[in-house]
Design an enzyme around this catalytic site. Structure first.
Site: not given
Ligand SMILES: [Zn+2]
Ligand SMILES: *[C@@H]1O[C@H](CO)[C@@H](O)[C@H](O)[C@H]1NC(C)=O
Ligand SMILES: *[C@@H]1O[C@H](CO)[C@@H](O)[C@H](O)[C@H]1NC(C)=O
Ligand SMILES: *[C@@H]1O[C@H](CO)[C@@H](O)[C@H](O)[C@H]1NC(C)=O
Ligand SMILES: *[C@@H]1O[C@H](CO)[C@@H](O)[C@H](O)[C@H]1NC(C)=O
Length: 964
Positions: A348-352, A407, A388, A384-385
């Site tokens: 869904g998304a990625m916290e780079n 998570e 992180h 959420h992202e």
């Molecule tokens: Zn996450």
């Protein structure tokens, strides 16, 4: 990362409507963010627990001898800094392949004497220098040993460099590589995404490193504790723009090998893990704002930005970052925050770190075309992202076995960040639906597993991938919320801040957080807990499942028992705590909040809980604890009459939780099915969303089990009776469907009202939606349907219509410029009742020109959600298993949810046999990440068969009596 499948939240709860075929959406929803990949529960390995309680790794028949046969890196070398240069080609080469080239230099330090350099490298073609895949030099006085030979190990994804002599402890060296890789459309590592703009195909090079794909982009020490700094350079064509984790500091044009290019250099990153790297080349544009000295940008395709779809994300990012800075008491650690919406993205998304990647639906919001659910999803996924950026990125868990803490934490605090950005939404309440109830369902199975796993149990990429499951995300969130509730939010935040400051730019294990929280407790004399944070939390993290607490209000006896949905299932996983928890119980007596009570044994007495007369007890107020509650029948009776006379005396969350507890206690045969069904009787007076949604989800199980049987008629009639007042209520509230309710959750409940009413055959509802859809078909450029209701209306209009309605939806789908609109249509097309249309649609899922690869498995699940589509989807998947598996299988996160989705309705002996046969027939092909889901499907089907046999008559009788 975001879950592949984390969608679940928010994509519009509204869409979760059990509106018949619209139920389909649930699944989609569950595809959402952060790598929250499959939020489906997946059972980790068959690790057993030793008598001391510490999990021990399963015994493997083969013990690797050589260091390169182990999945984990040896501890002899640590990286310090990398130079990485990448050059993705956005045009295919002469062989029709899209490729990237690059070179990298890593400075590493020798910690233990060794003559081996083991570094990750996967699917890269390495250039050879004098016959070797790498060059070694030294930094400083020492001379670098000569290379004897180099080779690649495919299974463990290593490049091994055997030296002629040993490296010196304490000395630093530089390993250089040059490589070429494919810029494939596989959504892993450095990959390619495509979209159309003004009739022209555009190619984007982008990346997804978590968990183990950085090694597919350049050779690196690809473990989260191998933190280093990265000096990134990207070479790209002049019309494009490059992004990475750091700010771009230099751009210059030059010619390389006669090709005119632009070279973009980025500021050195902070010390960080490889899985958080990101590299993107595109023709995207951005909008930006500044908060103090921080540059915030939202990137997307030109058209999305010019349609102002990035504006909402930009609006909420600043406040959310500000919230976390306060909450963590730590400044945002980087100099910029980029967020980008990609046309093809698996999670869904990625916290780079500093460059967060999203599916378009998780970042873009169109003020005219998007629904409230879309908006909420954008807010919560961003929240959420961004959580992180500190928790996970600044301080990183040492290994993937502790993923649940990373998570679970983000899944909990995302509600706090979103609440700060949108204070009128009461979004914190929704954790009950989207995490707690959801994970209760999987954690109540005998096949569940503890949150925490031993480091040795998680090694291969497939095992790491399995960690991204519902237990990690949602149980993690639920137990951390419970912890924050019994410590109080201020103590929790204080401990957190001390943890983040102590370990900034470093790595931890989960007990480090407990230590810092314990210190915060010690520093706060007003807080008393009966045991240490460590001891209390061990009960929740080291043993699977959760308790049902039973309160006998006649005697004041309080007991706890491991809650199992199937009381006959056998738990073969022993627990050192004997399945007893330290349970913090917040409770009230006849509307008066009481002092929190700790249940520390199996059985105890709490004399204040003994009541008489009209008094009632309600435990686990606001569902702040991760457990279910049962009472003696008298107290149940008093709660039921309170619901029917004055349901507002109980909070929304508690109304929802009473229903959910009752239904699940009935499933577990602790109370009668009739008692559970009785909790829905008051719904004719309920107007709030969360209780309704709780009830509908529980009734959804009845629908799945019975929609092919005679029970369905009576069930429908009962629901029709219960939904009618809600339908009328919204009709009035919206002035005959011309306005939008103002309350955030009212908007969701309106969707429920319409969805269910149409589903159960309220004629007025069906006429209404048919006329809206017809108007739209007449004038496709003017859609009269409010975005909130689109999913439901499309679904029912297509279900009630024929090929014309379907083909219209298909052409609107092909032309949709807004991703969430396309996704609504994609789900609605699965609602048709025509088998030939469903079969045609199934075929489309395997043609990437028709359905994007990222959407194939969820589309099949939508079809399976439809009672007519289910057998078709099952045949389709069985017939093409090996093809689907090879195309989408193995690492694909959405794979286990496919099996899960298709088998949801399975409840006959015949279906069970088919499932077992499917397993046998395909053993040679394999099931990859769906292996555990298949086991669960067999377990669940067995349980369904039993449940249906035992309950059918009672359910039929109850619905028949209550529907007249
Ligand atoms: Zn996450
Ligand atoms: C990356 O740049 C930083 C700052 O200029 C420098 O200290 C570091 O050594 C560089 N890394 C490599 C591998 O050269
Ligand atoms: C990394 O790149 C910088 C700038 O091009 C260069 O000065 C430095 O020597 C490189 N470091 C290594 C270890 O090759
Ligand atoms: C890498 O090398 C192999 C073997 O020579 C070749 O088949 C493959 O096409 C190469 N990969 C790329 C992306 O060029
Ligand atoms: C973003 O904020 C601006 C200024 O407050 C406001 O005018 C605009 O409507 C907001 N946009 C969205 C999509 O919420």
């Amino acid at each position: 990362m975001g879950k592949v499948y984390y969608v679940s939240k928010n994509m519009g709860l509204g869409m979760l409507v059990l509106a018949g075929t619209a139920l389909t959406t649930i699944i989609a929803l569950s595809i959402a963010y952060d790598k929250e990949k499959a939020k489906n529960q997946s059972k980790p390995g068959n690790g057993v627990t030793s008598s001391s309680g510490t999990p021990i790794p399963p015994t493997t028949p083969f013990t690797p001898k050589e260091p390169w046969d182990h999945y984990r890196l040896p501890d002899s070398l640590t990286p310090v800094s990398y130079n990485v240069t990448l050059w993705p080609r956005l045009e295919p080469n002469a062989d029709g392949l899209y490729i990237f080239t690059g070179h990298s230099a890593v400075v590493f330090k020798c910690m233990k004497e060794t003559d081996l350099i083991i570094i990750h490298s996967n699917k890269l073609n390495l250039t050879t220098f004098l016959g070797h895949h790498a060059k070694l030099s030294s930094l400083g006085q020492v001379t670098a040993p000569a290379i004897q030979r180099t080779w690649l190990v495919e299974k463990t994804e290593f490049l091994v460099v055997q030296l002629k002599s040993r490296l010196a402890v304490g000395a630093s060296y530089v390993l250089q590589t040059e490589f070429l890789g494919e810029l494939a459309d596989d959504l892993e590592g450095f990959y390619r995404s495509e979209y159309m703009e003004d009739g022209v195909k555009k190619v984007v090079a982008t990346s997804q490193m978590q968990a183990t794909y950085a090694r597919k982009t350049f050779p690196c020490f690809d473990e989260p504790a191998m933190k280093a700094t990265f000096n990134v350079t990207i070479i790209h064509s002049r019309g494009t723009l490059a992004l990475s984790n750091g700010r771009e500091i230099d751009m210059s044009d030059s010619d390389i090998d006669g090709v005119p290019v632009r070279v973009t250099r980025f500021e050195p990153t902070e010390r960080m893990s490889t899985y958080l790297l990101a590299f993107i080349v595109s023709e995207f544009v951005s909008i930006q704002s500044h908060q103090n000295n921080l540059m915030i940008r939202i990137w997307a395709k030109r058209k999305a930005i010019s349609d102002r779809q990035g504006e909402y994300a930009l609006n909420v990012t600043g406040p959310i970052l500000q919230f976390y800075e306060q909450y963590y008491n730590t400044a945002y650690p980087l100099s910029k925050s980029d967020q980008i919406a990609l046309p093809d993205f698996n999670a869904g998304a990625m916290e780079n770190w500093g460059l967060v990647t999203y599916r378009e639906t998780a970042l873009l919001y169109d003020p005219i075309l998007s629904s409230t659910g879309n908006k909420e999803r954008v807010t919560t996924v961003i929240s959420h992202e961004l959580a992180h950026m500190w928790f996970g990125n600044l301080v990183t868990l040492r290994w993937w076995n502790d993923l649940w803490l990373n998570e679970g934490f983000a899944s909990y605090v995302e509600y706090l960040g979103a609440d700060y950005a949108e204070p009128t939404w009461s979004i914190k309440d929704q954790i009950i639906l989207y995490d707690m109830q959801k994970v209760f369902a999987v954690d109540a199975l005998a096949s569940s597993h503890p949150l925490s796993r031993h480091e040795d149990e998680v090694n291969s990429p497939a095992q790491i991938s399995e960690m991204f499951n519902t237990i990690s995300y949602s149980k993690g969130a639920a137990v951390l919320r419970m912890l924050s509730e019994f410590l109080t939010e201020s103590v929790f935040a204080r401990g957190l801040s001390s943890y983040l400051n102590t370990f900034a730019f470093g790595n931890t294990v989960y007990t480090d957080l407990w230590d810092h929280l314990q210190q915060a407790v010690r520093d706060t004399p007003a807080i008393h807990i009966p045991h240490s944070v460590h001891d209390i939390m061990n009960r929740w993290t080291l043993q699977m499942g959760f308790p049902v607490v039973t309160i006998d209000t006649r005697t004041g006896t309080v007991t706890q028992k491991h809650f199992l949905l199937d009381p006959d299932s056998v738990v073969d996983r022993p627990s050192q705590f004997n399945y007893t928890w330290f349970v913090p119980i917040k409770w009230m007596k006849s509307s008066v909040e009481q002092q929190q009570y700790w249940l520390l044994q199996k059985t105890d007495t709490c004399s204040q809980m003994r009541v008489s007369g009209e008094e009632w007890v309600l435990a686990n107020t606001n569902a702040s604890g991760y457990f279910r509650v049962n009472y003696d029948l008298d107290n149940w009776g008093r709660i039921l009459s309170l619901l029917s006379s004055n349901h507002q005396y109980l909070s929304i969350i508690n109304r929802a939780q009473i229903i959910d507890d009752a239904f699940n206690l009935a499933r577990a045969k602790i109370i009668s099915t009739t008692l559970a069904l009785k909790t829905t009787k008051y719904l004719s007076k309920e107007r709030d969303y969360i209780p309704w949604e709780s009830a509908l989800r529980n009734l959804d199980y009845y629908i799945l089990m019975f929609d092919r049987t005679e029970v369905y008629g009576a069930l429908q009639a009962y629901l029709k009776k219960q939904i009618q007042p809600l339908f009328e209520y919204f009709k009035t509230l919206t002035a005959n469907w011309t306005k939008v309710p103002t309350g955030h959750t009212d908007q969701y409940n309106q969707i429920n009202a319409v969805g269910i009413a149409c589903r159960v055959g309220v004629e007025e509802c069906r006429e209404l939606i048919k006329s809206w859809y017809r108007q739209w078909m007449k004038n496709p450029s003017h859609n009269p349907i409010h975005p909130n209701l689109k999913s439901t209306v499309y679904c029912h209009a297509i279900a009630l219509g024929g090929v014309e309605e379907w083909d219209f939806a298909w052409s609107m789908f092909k032309n949709a410029t807004l991703a969430s609109e396309a996704s609504r249509l994609r789900s609605a097309m699965a609602c048709t009742k025509a088998p030939w249309l469903l079969n045609r649609y199934l075929e489309y899922t395997l043609d990437p020109a028709k359905i994007r690869k990222q959407d194939a498995t969820s589309t099949i699940q939508y079809i399976a959600r439809n009672v007519v589509g289910m057998p078709l989807a099952w045949n389709f998947v069985r017939e093409k298993w090996s093809y689907i598996f090879n195309q989408y299988g193995r690492g694909s996160f959405s794979f286990s949810s496919l099996v899960n989705g298709i088998t949801k309705r399975f409840s006959t002996e015949f279906e069970l046999q088919e499932l077992k046969k499917f397993k046998e027939d395909n053993i040679h092909v394999g099931f990859g990440s769906a292996t555990l889901a298949l086991e669960q499907a067999i377990e669940k089907t067995t349980a369904n068969i039993k449940w249906v046999t035992e309950n059918k008559a009672e359910v039929l009788k109850w619905f028949t009596e209550e529907s007249t």
